[in-house]
Design an enzyme around this catalytic site. Structure first.
Site, mmCIF file in Angstrom:
data_model
loop_
_atom_site.group_PDB
_atom_site.id
_atom_site.type_symbol
_atom_site.label_atom_id
_atom_site.label_comp_id
_atom_site.label_asym_id
_atom_site.label_seq_id
_atom_site.Cartn_x
_atom_site.Cartn_y
_atom_site.Cartn_z
ATOM 1 N N TYR A 29 18.983 -13.323 -15.328
ATOM 2 C CA TYR A 29 19.507 -13.777 -16.625
ATOM 3 C C TYR A 29 19.560 -12.605 -17.619
ATOM 4 C CZ TYR A 29 19.393 -16.238 -21.161
ATOM 5 O OH TYR A 29 19.638 -16.664 -22.449
ATOM 6 N N ASP A 86 35.895 -24.831 -18.301
ATOM 7 C CA ASP A 86 34.967 -23.845 -17.734
ATOM 8 C C ASP A 86 35.392 -22.453 -18.195
ATOM 9 O OD1 ASP A 86 33.476 -22.134 -16.147
ATOM 10 O OD2 ASP A 86 33.930 -23.164 -14.264
ATOM 11 N N LEU A 92 29.079 -18.313 -26.701
ATOM 12 C CA LEU A 92 27.693 -18.748 -26.467
ATOM 13 C C LEU A 92 27.519 -19.416 -25.112
ATOM 14 C CD1 LEU A 92 28.232 -19.906 -29.837
ATOM 15 C CD2 LEU A 92 25.810 -19.417 -29.545
ATOM 16 N N SER A 125 20.144 -11.947 -25.407
ATOM 17 C CA SER A 125 18.814 -12.580 -25.414
ATOM 18 C C SER A 125 17.738 -11.504 -25.482
ATOM 19 C CB SER A 125 18.637 -13.381 -24.118
ATOM 20 O OG SER A 125 17.304 -13.778 -23.970
ATOM 21 N N PHE A 164 23.326 -26.492 -27.761
ATOM 22 C CA PHE A 164 22.391 -26.536 -28.891
ATOM 23 C C PHE A 164 22.810 -25.564 -29.998
ATOM 24 C CE2 PHE A 164 18.112 -24.454 -29.946
ATOM 25 C CZ PHE A 164 17.986 -25.136 -31.146
#
Ligand SMILES: NC(=O)c1ccc[n+]([C@@H]2O[C@H](COP(=O)([O-])OP(=O)(O)OC[C@H]3O[C@@H](n4cnc5c(N)ncnc54)[C@H](O)[C@@H]3O)[C@@H](O)[C@H]2O)c1
Length: 334
Positions: A140, A51, A71, A115, A11
């Site tokens: 995460y 990968d 990203l 994040s 995205f």
């Protein structure tokens, strides 16, 4: 100037690639298509299915990128509790692998998407600033913070590459995967609206987030290698408008033109309220913030994107569940 963008079929990566192509970059993108779609890769970019955890030397040696924008990640915060090994391999070791290849082949700048999850449970009601202490509370967020620290320590030790780190939050917009059952509430709500299904809400829906239309995030990332104010800096990036998940249900239903029903599910252990301060990003990227698309307009663009598409097949879980204890019941039958 040559850039390698990892996660280009995803995205945000696809939007960053579009922006960098417009800025004149020669773009090569890597993606393993575990969470993205080849159709997202913009025309003009070269695409290599790969990968990020694999040997990248042939590709980096051939491209010799000036800049690497990393990203690629599996970005399911809640699921990361249940696939911790996969999370650390893919997101932390994968980042180390990409950074090492970038360094070996002379990249001068490394851009990383961390994040808001790096902060963990907020210790204050005020929006989180980049000076707020980070205490991530899920694998995460822990991997994201470790990546940030690794990138900075790498530069200190080797003298480069310079870096820019972004901490986005709750990004939405066209090209978003609406079919991953484990992540991104906005995409899940739009898919449910399109399929006439109830909107699943964990807990009572009073938890709140600030949803960020993708343009600001993608433009700041794309412009960062050429912005002296972004050199070796960490930025919160995204939107300012806070809303509860219940309010988001109403907003998505209105944008999609449906009457929503809600399926309230048992609460997850998660950060209840997460909001970031963007003063630093506004100062470094004033034009991007001045021209930002606001939430309502962004929601209309997202609704138009979902309306014209066929709903993709559900994205499979990228790894076997490692810990089933406390797995939300709604995820057991996915
Ligand atoms: N979307 C958000 O709200 C948000 C918020 C904060 C941070 N981020 C971060 O921004 C980045 C992009 O997120 P997104 O929302 O575009 O997610 P996304 O899933 O749409 O894009 C990530 C892409 O990375 C690819 N990928 C995953 N693992 C890979 C690997 N090992 N090798 C190669 N490709 C791999 C996936 O196939 C996918 O196309 C991620 O690092 C994510 O953690 C996103």
């Amino acid at each position: 100037m040559r850039a390698i963008i990892t996660g280009i079929a995803g995205f945000i990566g696809s939007h960053v690639a579009t922006e960098m192509l417009q800025l004149g970059w020669d773009v090569t993108g890597i993606d393993d298509l575990s969470g993205g779609f080849a159709a997202n890769v913009p025309e003009g970019a070269r695409f290599v299915q790969r990968d990020c955890c694999s040997d990248l030397d042939d590709l980096f040696g051939e491209v010799k990128p000036d800049v690497v924008v990393h990203l690629a990640a599996y970005a399911a915060e809640g699921l990361s509790h249940h696939v911790p090994n996969f999370n650390y391999m893919n997101n932390l070791v994968g980042t180390s692998n990409v950074l090492s290849a970038a360094s070996r082949f002379g990249a001068r700048h490394f851009v990383f998407t961390s994040s808001i999850a790096a902060y963990g449970h907020p210790s204050t009601d005020s929006p989180l600033t980049e000076a707020t202490a980070c205490h991530p509370c899920d694998p995460y967020g822990i991997a994201k913070l470790a990546c940030e620290q690794h990138i900075a320590a790498f530069r200190d030790y080797y003298g480069g590459p310079d870096f820019t780190i972004f901490r986005p939050h709750n990004v939405f917009g066209p090209q978003q995967n609406i079919s991953d059952p484990y992540r991104n509430v906005m995409g899940i709500f739009f898919r449910c609206a399109k399929q006439g299904l109830p909107f699943p809400v964990f807990g009572d829906g009073s938890q709140s987030r600030s949803f960020s239309y993708v343009d600001v995030v993608a433009k700041c990332i794309a412009q960062s290698p050429g912005n002296a104010a972004a050199k070796n800096q960490v930025f919160n990036v995204g939107g300012d408008r806070a809303m509860s998940i219940n309010e988001l249900v109403d907003a998505v239903a209105k944008a999609a033109g449906v009457t929503a029903t809600i399926d309230y599910l048992p609460a997850r252990k998660e950060v209840l309220h997460a909001h970031a301060d963007h003063a630093k990003a506004r100062a470094a990227f004033p034009d991007v913030y001045r021209d930002a698309i606001d939430f309502e307009v962004g929601l209309k663009k997202m609704a138009a994107f979902v309306q014209q598409m066929d709903v993709p097949a559900p994205t499979p879980c990228p790894a076997p569940i490692e810990i089933v204890q406390q797995l939300p019941p709604s995820w057991k039958n996915v």
